[in-house]
Design a protein around this motif. Sequence first.
Motif, PDB file in Angstrom:
ATOM      1  N   ASN B  35       1.900   0.403  15.392  1.00 57.17           N
ATOM      2  CA  ASN B  35       2.823  -0.070  14.365  1.00 57.17           C
ATOM      3  C   ASN B  35       2.255  -0.054  12.954  1.00 57.17           C
ATOM      4  N   ALA B  86       1.756   8.308  -0.128  1.00 58.16           N
ATOM      5  CA  ALA B  86       0.885   7.749  -1.159  1.00 58.16           C
ATOM      6  C   ALA B  86       0.309   6.418  -0.681  1.00 58.16           C
ATOM      7  N   MET B  88      -0.924   3.725  -2.332  1.00 59.59           N
ATOM      8  CA  MET B  88      -0.554   2.458  -2.964  1.00 59.59           C
ATOM      9  C   MET B  88       0.824   1.980  -2.505  1.00 59.59           C
ATOM     10  N   SER B  89       1.810   2.871  -2.486  1.00 62.54           N
ATOM     11  CA  SER B  89       3.138   2.419  -2.035  1.00 62.54           C
ATOM     12  C   SER B  89       3.068   2.000  -0.578  1.00 62.54           C
ATOM     13  N   MET B  91       0.568   0.648   0.870  1.00 61.94           N
ATOM     14  CA  MET B  91      -0.034  -0.677   0.924  1.00 61.94           C
ATOM     15  C   MET B  91       0.988  -1.746   0.563  1.00 61.94           C
ATOM     16  N   LEU B  92       1.769  -1.481  -0.487  1.00 63.41           N
ATOM     17  CA  LEU B  92       2.774  -2.468  -0.902  1.00 63.41           C
ATOM     18  C   LEU B  92       3.832  -2.679   0.176  1.00 63.41           C
ATOM     19  N   ARG B  93       4.050  -1.648   0.993  1.00 69.60           N
ATOM     20  CA  ARG B  93       5.024  -1.779   2.080  1.00 69.60           C
ATOM     21  C   ARG B  93       4.434  -2.477   3.294  1.00 69.60           C
ATOM     22  N   GLY B  94       3.128  -2.746   3.250  1.00 65.63           N
ATOM     23  CA  GLY B  94       2.497  -3.407   4.385  1.00 65.63           C
ATOM     24  C   GLY B  94       2.065  -2.437   5.467  1.00 65.63           C
ATOM     25  N   LEU B  95       1.939  -1.167   5.124  1.00 61.37           N
ATOM     26  CA  LEU B  95       1.549  -0.164   6.120  1.00 61.37           C
ATOM     27  C   LEU B  95       0.068   0.168   6.054  1.00 61.37           C
ATOM     28  N   PHE B  97      -3.550  -1.782   5.233  1.00 63.78           N
ATOM     29  CA  PHE B  97      -4.132  -3.103   5.036  1.00 63.78           C
ATOM     30  C   PHE B  97      -5.540  -2.906   4.476  1.00 63.78           C
ATOM     31  N   ILE B  98      -5.819  -3.597   3.361  1.00 63.52           N
ATOM     32  CA  ILE B  98      -7.137  -3.432   2.748  1.00 63.52           C
ATOM     33  C   ILE B  98      -7.862  -4.757   2.727  1.00 63.52           C
ATOM     34  N   GLU B  99      -9.073  -4.739   3.218  1.00 66.75           N
ATOM     35  CA  GLU B  99      -9.873  -5.952   3.230  1.00 66.75           C
ATOM     36  C   GLU B  99     -11.152  -5.660   2.460  1.00 66.75           C
ATOM     37  N   GLY B 100     -11.612  -6.654   1.683  1.00 68.22           N
ATOM     38  CA  GLY B 100     -12.871  -6.472   0.961  1.00 68.22           C
ATOM     39  C   GLY B 100     -12.643  -6.081  -0.480  1.00 68.22           C
ATOM     40  N   GLY B 123       4.914  12.682  -1.945  1.00 69.52           N
ATOM     41  CA  GLY B 123       5.363  11.554  -1.131  1.00 69.52           C
ATOM     42  C   GLY B 123       4.849  10.284  -1.713  1.00 69.52           C
TER      43      GLY B 123
END
Lengths: 674, 123
Positions: B35, B86, B88-89, B91-95, B97-100, B123
């Motif tokens: 997912n 892309a 960044m988009s 990431m904003l959509r929750g697809l 995940f960035i940690e650190g 895209g």
Amino acid sequence: MADRMVSILDGNTFVVSDQRGDIEASPTDTSGLFSYDTRFLSTWVLTVNGERLNTLSIDDLNYFESRFFLVPDTGTVYVNATMSVIRQRAVGGGFREALTVLNHADEPVKLTVRIDAGCDFADLFEVKDAAKKKGKYYHRINHSSLLLGYQRETFNRETTISSTAPCKYDENGLTFELRIGAHSEWSTDLTVATSLVEEISRQKVRGKADRSPDLAANLKKWMARTPKMLCDVPSLDVTYERSLVDLAALRFSPRIAGGRSLPAAGLPWFMAMFGRDSILTSLQALPFVPELAETTLRALATWQGTVLDDFRDEDPGRIVHEMRYGETAAFEEQPHSPYYGNADATPLFVVLLDEYERWTGDSKVVKELEPEARAALAWIDDYADLQGNGYVSYKRRNEKTGLENQCWKDSWDSISYRDGRLPDFPRATCELQGYAYDAKMRGARLARTFWKDPAYADELTRQATDLKRRFNQDFWLPDRQAFALALDADGSKVDALASNMGHLLWSGIVDKAKAKAVVRHLMGPKLFTGWGIRTLAEGEARFNPIGYHVGAVWPFDNSFIAWGMRNYGFKVEAARVAAGILDAAAFFRGRLPEAFGGYERSYTMYPVEYPTACSPQAWSTGAPLLLLRTMLGLEPTEDRISVDPVLPKEIGHLALLDIPGRWGRVDVYGRGRA
Amino acid sequence: MDAVEQFFTEVKGREYEPTLRRISGTVRYELTNGNGKGSPSGNGADTWMISIDKGDLSVAHRTGKADTIVRTDRKLFERIVTGRAAAMSSMLRGLVFIEGDPELAVLSSRLFATTGMMEVRNG
């Protein structure tokens, strides 16, 4: 309506409410709690026993907190209210609100205090056109909080509301059933928490934050660090202090910047990283708060374009135009993730890098950002010369949601011929050529001094010299003795007289022999109103004194033009422009608007504010700072500062103490004579 | 070899990336099947490490300590490195995940463009 609203903010989190502290946003109304370009609260209405309250007074304690004193409506001024309510609200990760109810009566009172809460999770870009949301709303209630949520596919945003005092939560708000003793009070702390980045990532930042979480202590420290000004004109004191406080409020920390701040473009709707605005404001503020420039440079370098992307108008080497975090950016309904459609921020990035080093002596940043500076310089030749004629021009590739006008005058009618015709795209506006020239000249200095690449320095100098020579022929209008505003797509000279010419002086691209004619236009009655220089000259077909880019006076525009006049030796003219803009500032209690009407000064006697949604605007806030630098003639010269004050007579004595730079800190003094 | 393996192989072959010379740190890419929300570190994910030492690059197909963790669906990552999506988009959509460290996350994404697998993004 807008000026009766109360706003508080910290970075890109802000609350806009009415004078009671209530939020009742409609889909098209712009009040609410916003964070990361999303509305996290659209309803927040306080009632006592089902009745709304009246405002006695509001304390704007600081840009990040305010206090509302409220009383119930007694229906007549002859009956004293026996109860009052205080809401003290501060922004921070959402907002906190201390709610206090005071019973002034001699006997206990039973009350129902209710807060209606709700959220539409609108994207900032949807607010004004009331777009229908594509996702689903949900809520969760437990004994200690109310959670409001929005889900569209994997996109998720939530607001959590909680109270320290016991209450009953339901899906539409919180209810307190109270009994308050005679002459007693009751209070609770309400927290409205937003979730976005924490939900999708857990991030740790590098380096040391320049701001403590204690916003009040932080503002005090900021003010203590900036140079002190002493002068004979009280209104100038007010303007200087206002500019510094507003600049503090406009600070924004991109997540990549390790807690350090850069100037956002404007408050509250433009609390985001904008290449052009962040760079120009950093330039204006350089002699006062040089650290803003460093953060701007690093953050813009990190986000520099890497590929060709038509949707984002991105090219390798291109500097960001605007970065947003809302739903429309997430689903690519808007291109701000980030968007690159501007033609000036890339050369201006190199200009700022060089100017930053000249002031601070911080060669580390210049060396670290060498790859980005080279890529920016390469962009000018490889991607910005759309016509293959050796000039920077622009034409959007994203024809649906991209920006048509990619220079600072970004409205549809800003660039025109004398007769009002609009040129086609690609458009090469004149100031872009000046920025490109300046970037190459400054790039050459950096290459020679810091990058140890004299061959590249020579090449850049050669290109710059060639550009200047061609520009002074190709853009010159011999009949008007002026520079064309732009070159049309077919190469024709767009011949309207406009303030853009003034930027050419700042960039140094104007042949010495032509400078006098340019200044004569800028200071002549068609462009100079007595307050400042109009964006477009009176007499041009599209001239309108209250036209945004076609007649209004922009303080930031004037600050750069005055700097340019100084550089060409027109010190008295620069002082006149500075005096006009600073006089205007006094009418706005020190806070210059983005633009004001281009009426003749003797005609209106006061500057007519141009209606805008955004105040303060970063580069208007920076304008008095750059004007101070200009009037005092401050220039970094090797390891010392040179001073050559030419001040308007009205200013009298002016001292600027503890100016930071590569020299440590110095004091400078000047006296008005001009 | 699919696009994901090709990407890490290309990066490994590069050894040095001048546009990353101002940064040092390690990024761990946890590529999941499913997912896109990712699974806990090392749990069923295809894990790759890129270490940057002032622009010097090294790549390992294993798990380990990192300054930044990028967790996403393998298919989406394939689309990102080839320019069909892309970062960044996403990431904003929750697809994604960035940690650190977020700066390292942004700077290391320059590698997507420099491998030559993406000259344009659509895209």
